[in-house]
Every structure is written in C-alpha cells, then in structure tokens.
Design an enzyme around this catalytic site. Structure first.
Site, PDB file in Angstrom:
ATOM      1  N   HIS A  61       0.855  -1.189   0.000  1.00  0.00           N
ATOM      2  CA  HIS A  61       0.000   0.000   0.000  1.00  0.00           C
ATOM      3  C   HIS A  61       0.892   1.241   0.000  1.00  0.00           C
ATOM      4  O   HIS A  61       1.645   1.462   0.943  1.00  0.00           O
ATOM      5  CB  HIS A  61      -0.890   0.041   1.255  1.00  0.00           C
ATOM      6  CG  HIS A  61      -2.103  -0.816   1.147  1.00  0.00           C
ATOM      7  ND1 HIS A  61      -3.386  -0.322   1.069  1.00  0.00           N
ATOM      8  CD2 HIS A  61      -2.222  -2.156   1.103  1.00  0.00           C
ATOM      9  CE1 HIS A  61      -4.231  -1.329   0.977  1.00  0.00           C
ATOM     10  NE2 HIS A  61      -3.558  -2.448   1.005  1.00  0.00           N
ATOM     11  N   SER A 212     -12.724  -0.459   4.379  1.00  0.00           N
ATOM     12  CA  SER A 212     -12.418   0.980   4.238  1.00  0.00           C
ATOM     13  C   SER A 212     -13.674   1.732   3.814  1.00  0.00           C
ATOM     14  O   SER A 212     -14.797   1.248   3.973  1.00  0.00           O
ATOM     15  CB  SER A 212     -11.325   1.171   3.172  1.00  0.00           C
ATOM     16  OG  SER A 212     -11.820   0.792   1.907  1.00  0.00           O
ATOM     17  N   HIS A 247      -4.996 -12.273   0.563  1.00  0.00           N
ATOM     18  CA  HIS A 247      -4.708 -10.935   0.047  1.00  0.00           C
ATOM     19  C   HIS A 247      -4.113 -11.022  -1.361  1.00  0.00           C
ATOM     20  O   HIS A 247      -4.359 -10.173  -2.209  1.00  0.00           O
ATOM     21  CB  HIS A 247      -3.772 -10.217   1.022  1.00  0.00           C
ATOM     22  CG  HIS A 247      -3.539  -8.780   0.708  1.00  0.00           C
ATOM     23  ND1 HIS A 247      -4.573  -7.878   0.470  1.00  0.00           N
ATOM     24  CD2 HIS A 247      -2.390  -8.059   0.576  1.00  0.00           C
ATOM     25  CE1 HIS A 247      -4.060  -6.682   0.215  1.00  0.00           C
ATOM     26  NE2 HIS A 247      -2.741  -6.770   0.261  1.00  0.00           N
TER      27      HIS A 247
END
Ligand code: HPA
Length: 311
Positions: A61, A212, A247
């Site tokens: 990220h 998120s 992920h």
C-alpha cells in the site's frame, strides 16, 4: 493539539510546497493504483512528509498524495490509504480525505476492493456503491465536533450523490463497461469474515464487504463534499466462495480488472466535471503551476518528494 489544528498543520505544510487547487479528489483502492500513470502528474507528496499524518503499514500500500490533471481537471489522488485495522483511530484514518476537501476538492470518488456478498456478483464485478452500512466500526465523527468542518449531527440520507451515481452509470454504459449497484458494508478487518458473519451481512442488506471507504464517506459528507464510490469485487465473500481468502488473490483480481476500472474512473471524472461545472473555462496550466519552495518545508530529506513541472 486539537483535531482541526492537526489538520490545519498538515494543510499548511502542503501549502508551503504547492498552491495547487484540486477540484476532484480520487481515492485509489487496490486495483486502481495504476490510475496515477494515466494522469498528467505535477507533483507527489508522501504522507510521511506531512506532519501528524498517518502512514500505511501494509505492504503493497503506497501512501502519497499525487497532484495532476485528468484532461484539464485539477485532481488530487490519494495513492494508498490507511486502515482502521492498522491501529489508527477513525479520526486519523479520515485525515487524508479531509485534507483533500480542505485543499479544495468539490467531490471525491472513492474506490476499493471488496468481497461480494450478493450471489449474482462474481470476481471482477464493478459495483457502484449506492449506500453503506458502517455500524460495525466506530464513526469518524466521535469526539468534539469541529463546527468549521460540519455540524454535530450530519444527515446521511444520501451519502453517495444521486446525480454523480447517474453519471457513473451512464459513463459505464457508453463505454460498454458492466456495472452493478449495491450496499457496501465496512468491517474493521484485518481478518476476513466468517461464513456466519457473511450470512448476517446478507440478511442486513449488504451486497459487498470491505475494510475501508464508509468512514471516509461519512467524514466527507460531514464536510458537505459530494461523494461517489466504486467497488471492485475481487473475491466472493467467505462461505459464498468455496476457496480460502487471501490478500494475494484480492490483488490478483484487482490487477486483472484494473484497466477497465481505470477507464471507468477517468471517463466518470470527466463527465462529472462537465456536468457539475458546465460553463467553467479550461484551467490554464500556468495558473496552476505549483509554487515550489522545498527549503521551507522539509529542511533535510527531499529524496521522496518530487515535483514535475509541465512546460
Ligand atoms: N472481505 C473484506 N474485505 C475485503 C474482501 C473481503 O472478502 N475482499 C477485499 N477486501
């Protein structure tokens, strides 16, 4: 230091290196980070260079603001976000989107990767967010209300702006990109959900689940900024998918759908802009050229700070 002072300090630091005024904000979730290659980049500021700013701890990220243009529209990109599961407070998590608003963004396009709960979705479905459920995470507005940002009890009856949603839908249609609509539910993460939780979320009316976005949408609506959101269904949620979730698989699907996602976002921003600001003259680049005064801001290390001037 109060929250507003913290925000103001971050804005002041940014204003020392650039006077760029974005009109649109775009949050790049997993799968959309390549979007920054599409825009004409003027400059980048890593979050780590901004005083008091939360910095992502997740591998893969990025964490930086990117300033540039989509056609002639001045935009600010959030290339990477921080998440609640990293241990930051919700107030900290929404700092970057609040800064986008404080720098001038009139509307913000939020994007993310999520797990599909609606059984008619599949890996790679793009979902226009039409509403959200944030009741499983704390509100970013908890704490003293900063009246200069917004009211104590803001209305949330149309978090995702109807007009902007219609523009995204039309844009998808005219670009032959399939798009669905649905309700996004935010969990804290970082663990993926159990099958029983997904069944519960389905009963509650959620179509997709992620870690998120809903908190950011609340903070932006608190500030009166228009919001539109697109979610990339990277996997079917736990129990619906027979596979274990990882992920890596999320990143893999996000990469596959990336190009379509980028095209949809680019064209949506152009169409939103033309509709919201029909008579506005094109922005002249020289007016928007950032004022660069590196010495004032960071007196030591500028290695990550990059300003690209357009001739
Ligand atoms: N659950 C929560 N967050 C996610 C998922 C999921 O299945 N996929 C991508 N982000």
């Amino acid at each position: 230091m109060s929250y507003i002072d913290q925000l103001q300090k971050a804005v002041d630091a940014i204003r020392k290196v650039t006077n760029f005024k974005p009109e649109a904000g775009i949050v790049l979730g997993s799968g959309l980070s390549g979007f920054s290659e599409d825009i004409r980049v003027l400059g980048k500021i890593p979050y780590s260079k901004i005083p008091g700013f939360p910095v992502s701890t997740v591998e893969g990220h990025n964490g930086q603001f990117i300033f540039g243009y989509v056609e002639n529209i001045p935009v600010i990109l959030m290339d990477g976000r921080v998440h609640y599961y990293e241990g930051y407070s919700m107030q900290e998590v929404v700092m970057p989107v609040r800064i986008m608003g404080m720098l001038g963004a009139k509307y913000v396009l939020l994007s993310n990767a999520s797990g599909g709960i609606n059984k008619s979705f599949y890996e790679g479905t793009l979902m226009l967010i039409n509403d959200q459920i944030s009741s499983f995470v704390p509100s970013p507005l908890i704490g003293p209300n900063e009246q200069s940002l917004g009211v104590r009890f803001p209305d949330m009856s149309e978090i995702y702006d109807k007009q902007l949603r219609e523009i995204v839908t039309k844009t998808a249609r005219s670009n032959a990109i399939a798009i669905r609509e649905g309700v996004y539910l935010q969990v804290s993460g970082p663990n993926y959900e159990s099958p029983a939780e997904i069944k519960m979320f389905q009963t509650l009316g959620a179509d997709a689940v992620g870690m998120s976005t809903a908190c950011e949408a609340i903070a932006l609506r608190h500030m009166g900024i228009k919001v539109v959101g697109i979610s990339c269904i990277t996997n079917m949620a736990s129990g619906i998918s027979k596979k274990q979730l990882s992920h890596d698989d999320v990143k893999h699907t996000a990469a596959i759908i990336g190009n379509k996602f980028r095209q949809l976002v680019w064209n949506s921003v152009v169409n939103i802009h033309n509709e919201l600001f029909p008579k506005k003259k094109p922005v002249i680049e020289t007016e928007q050229k950032p004022k660069v005064d590196k010495k004032v801001m960071f007196d030591d290390d500028f290695s990550d700070f990059e300003i690209i001037n357009i001739k």
